[in-house]
Design an enzyme around this catalytic site. Structure first.
Site, PDB file in Angstrom:
ATOM      1  N   ARG B 269       0.863  -1.182   0.000  1.00 28.86           N
ATOM      2  CA  ARG B 269       0.000   0.000   0.000  1.00 28.86           C
ATOM      3  C   ARG B 269       0.896   1.227   0.000  1.00 28.86           C
ATOM      4  NH1 ARG B 269      -2.248   0.714   5.451  1.00 28.86           N
ATOM      5  NH2 ARG B 269      -0.806   2.458   5.530  1.00 28.86           N
ATOM      6  N   HIS B 273      -3.488   4.412   4.764  1.00 31.06           N
ATOM      7  CA  HIS B 273      -4.637   3.497   4.901  1.00 31.06           C
ATOM      8  C   HIS B 273      -5.883   4.153   4.320  1.00 31.06           C
ATOM      9  CE1 HIS B 273      -7.847   1.124   6.620  1.00 31.06           C
ATOM     10  NE2 HIS B 273      -8.249   2.157   7.327  1.00 31.06           N
ATOM     11  N   TYR B 282       4.551   5.515  11.098  1.00 28.29           N
ATOM     12  CA  TYR B 282       4.846   4.115  11.414  1.00 28.29           C
ATOM     13  C   TYR B 282       5.718   3.382  10.393  1.00 28.29           C
ATOM     14  CZ  TYR B 282       0.539   3.660   8.565  1.00 28.29           C
ATOM     15  OH  TYR B 282      -0.414   3.767   7.598  1.00 28.29           O
TER      16      TYR B 282
END
Lengths: 350, 392
Positions: B269, B273, B282
């Site tokens: 990805r 998100h 992160y």
């Protein structure tokens, strides 16, 4: 009318058989429902009669059962799911609340969810933990579901057929401690709608509302009260969502007094909802605040204690006395100190 | 029922999990032989690759446009698929029209290839409706936001297909995070026990919001289905040909009574998100850059550049087919989609309050009717009043 005396369980079984015979898209799913015929034998013989593709023994996974039922409904089937016991429904709660209940809304009507969820519910049979619960309020609170509970063998037969025929998902709560009760059932009866409540016993002094297993207890209470000259109008809800308020309100406008009885705990239960709605709509007809006779706000207790928890004839009569303001009721004794508002730190104010 | 019988255990299943990542196009565009996948790629031609390139380009543009529309306040939220174009296009291209897809919320590229109007996706993510498309028209179930719930729906649908004797397959899309859900594991139990025609298509995009796949699985995700009795394949999810072949293989197996198959498409990805996420909290820029080098569209272009010759003719023109020409056609298709999308967005009206109450039930519900009528009368009180924008 060609009524025959059969048990409650056999009446539900006959309704399932009729639905399987009438519509080839009806598929029964559940744990132990095939070869064994269900732990209560409600599906006894159906797998042998209709085959294992229509009466399906499933793996022991309630979410799996419910989720695959959703998929079958997507494919045009009408799944009838058996949850073995009330306390086992929770693993499937997400699929019920987020999928079964909402798919029709989510798709703006393109995908109906004609799923029937059969749950033997309620106590009084001396079971271990998780086998005697009354989870109806969760489902009544969930938009998109209909909830029904029969109180007689005839209703058992009528409502299961109506539930399966409905294009909406229906939670069908079976009063398991009444499975062996006998009653006349007209197996040739036409399909009846699920919605209307029924007057189980006509009366004039107090309106007593119940559903499922407690209707029988309420009828016994009405009989006992009649001996004291009190006439109770017993209303059998049949449908818990939606509730047929028309019948309840008409009764309350005559009696001015309302008692609601259920096995489920009190807080946030159906009694609260019915009391609030009737008070909103019939305030000027009420002679007394609505009275609830319910289970306590406790986990369902061990078997040797359940007779304290499940409202029995005497507790229902006590509720009737309270609604009537009779001298022998707790109302006249008032054992409760006035409630104390809590301080900001959670302690009771001095 | 067809020849498929219920409760039959899978047969002919390899006993040893295939350990390697299947890849037929390397990131720099070289064709690798793959014993399992090559039989499913015999019909690949330059025009077909150009078509896959176009589809990936269009959905990348759709994705980018929708991210921009969210930034401009037209959408409430958008879940980007950037980087996952090959996984979505390769798998969707393998499907037949009648095959039924059970997506998560990120399969907007799959939805596009199922014929869903991009404006429907916009209305959905704008918050105008939950119904971005009609499932019956697209053979695509409603988007699923509950993680992994749709895997069971696919298995249930496949149980129906089995009963109908249909030559059709259900496919469920989900991510790496979903493999930790009970529903996905229960779906594999039911699928294996009933031996239904279903494909589990897992896009392992490495991240479940902020949680790395290592938190979901200590071994490859594709190792897990074997324990359920379901053969699995781990493919390079940024390799559109590998994904196409693996999906074709799984679909054909299901169609022929071979039961369920699990595909782990290893991808990444590239974006957040959703537009509400900040992935810099992160994961490292180095990691993202390493995956950018495996871009699914670039590798098709590299492969075409290495293999196209003057003998490859442009199907729509008179000249030779070149990478430049492929890119030009793809970009034109993307432009056309984006122009129509922008025009449609400008025309969008908000739904009226009557939509609140519609379709909660299929049959009349008198208590809800009462609430609807009460709210209608309540709103009617304000008719004729000049309310400030947003006051209602």
């Amino acid at each position: 009318m060609s009524a025959q005396e059969i048990t409650f369980g056999k009446a539900i079984s006959a309704g399932l058989r009729a639905a399987l015979a009438e519509d080839e898209k009806v598929v029964l799913m559940g744990e132990d429902i095939g070869t064994l015929g269900g732990v209560f034998r409600i599906t006894d013989g159906l797998m042998q009669e209709f085959g294992p593709e229509r009466v399906v023994d499933t793996p022991l996974a309630e979410s799996g059962i419910m989720g695959t039922a959703v998929g079958l409904a997507y494919r045009g089937y009408r799944p009838v799911v058996e949850i073995q016991f009330d306390g086992f429904v929770y693993p499937s709660f997400d699929q019920i609340v987020s999928q079964v209940a909402k798919t029709h809304y989510r798709t703006r009507g393109a995908v109906p969810m004609p799923v029937t969820i059969r749950i033997p519910f309620g106590g009084g049979i001396g079971s271990p933990e998780h086998h005697s619960e009354s989870p109806e309020a969760y489902f009544v609170h969930t938009a998109g579901l209909r909830v029904v509970s029969p109180s007689t063998p005839q209703e058992g037969y009528d409502l299961i057929r109506a539930a399966i025929a409905s294009d909406d998902p229906v939670v069908y709560l079976e009063p398991k401690r009444r499975y062996h009760d006998r009653g006349p059932v007209d197996l040739a009866a036409p399909l009846r709608p699920m919605g209307p409540a029924a007057v189980a016993a006509a009366g004039t002094d107090v309106t007593l509302v119940a559903y499922g297993p407690l209707v029988k207890t309420c009828l016994q209470a009405a009989e006992a009260a009649a001996g004291e000259g009190i006439s109770i109008d017993v209303i059998d809800l049949r449908s818990l969502s939606p509730i047929d308020y028309g019948l309840i309100e008409a009764s309350v406008r005559r009696t001015g007094r309302l008692v609601i009885a259920h096995e489920a705990g009190r807080t946030g239960g159906l009694g609260a909802e019915i009391a609030a709605t009737v008070t909103e709509r019939c305030f000027h007809w009420l002679e007394h605040a609505p009275v609830r006779v319910t289970g306590f706000d406790i986990p369902y207790p061990p078997a040797k204690l359940e007779h304290h928890h499940v409202p029995d004839l005497d507790r229902i009569l006590d509720g009737v006395d309270r609604a009537l303001g009779r001298a022998n009721s707790l109302d006249s004794i008032d054992p409760f100190a006035p409630p104390v508002p809590l301080a900001a730190d959670g302690t009771e104010r001095a | 029922m067809g020849s498929v019988s219920l409760n039959t255990p899978p047969t002919g299943m390899p006993q040893v999990p295939e350990p390697d990542l299947h890849q037929v196009l390397t990131p720099d565009g070289h064709r690798r032989p793959d014993h399992d996948l090559d039989p499913w790629l015999q019909d690949v031609t330059a025009p077909m690759l150009a078509g896959l390139h176009r589809d990936m380009t269009v959905i990348r543009r759709l994705d980018t446009e929708c991210t921009h529309l969210q930034r401009q306040g037209e959408l409430a939220l958008w879940p980007p698929l950037l980087g996952q174009e090959a996984a979505q296009v390769g798998s969707a291209a393998a499907l037949r029209r009648e095959d039924y897809v059970f997506p998560s919320y990120r399969e907007n590229g799959v939805a596009y290839l199922r014929g869903v109007d991009p404006l429907g996706l916009v209305r959905l993510w704008r918050g105008s409706t939950y119904a971005g498309w009609n499932p019956a028209e697209a053979n695509l179930a409603a988007q699923q936001i509950i993680i992994g719930a749709q895997s069971l729906h696919a298995v249930g649908y496949a149980m129906g297909l089995q009963r109908d004797g249909a030559d059709t397959v259900a496919i469920s899309y989900f991510g790496d995070g979903a493999t930790s859900q009970g529903d996905v594991n229960e779906a594999m139990v039911f699928a294996a026990s009933y031996h239904v025609p279903v494909v589990f298509f897992c896009q392992n995009n490495q991240w479940a919001i902020s949680e790395p796949v290592s938190l979901q699985a200590k071994r490859h995700i594709a190792d897990r289905p074997w324990g359920f009795g379901i053969p699995a394949m781990r493919v390079d999810g940024n390799d559109v040909l590998a994904v196409l072949a693996a999906t074709r293989r799984a679909l054909e197996r299901a169609r022929n009574g071979g039961g369920p198959t699990f595909i782990e498409a290893v991808t990444y990805r590239m974006g957040p998100h959703t537009t509400a996420d900040d992935p810099t909290r992160y994961r490292s820029a180095e990691e993202v850059e390493a995956w950018r080098a495996k871009d699914p569209i670039d590798r098709v272009e590299a492969y075409l550049a290495a293999t196209l010759t003057d003998a490859d003719r442009d199907p729509d023109g008179v000249g030779p087919l070149t990478v430049e020409r492929v890119r030009e056609v793809s970009e034109a298709a993307a432009d056309q989609m984006a122009t129509a999308l922008r025009a449609g967005v400008a025309e969008l009206a908000d739904p009226g309050p009557e939509a609140l109450f519609e379709h909660v039930y299929a049959e009349p519900h008198y208590e809800l009717e009462r609430q609807r009528e009460h709210y209608r009368l309540y709103l009617a009180q304000f008719d004729g009043e000049q309310l400030e924008a947003g006051a209602r």
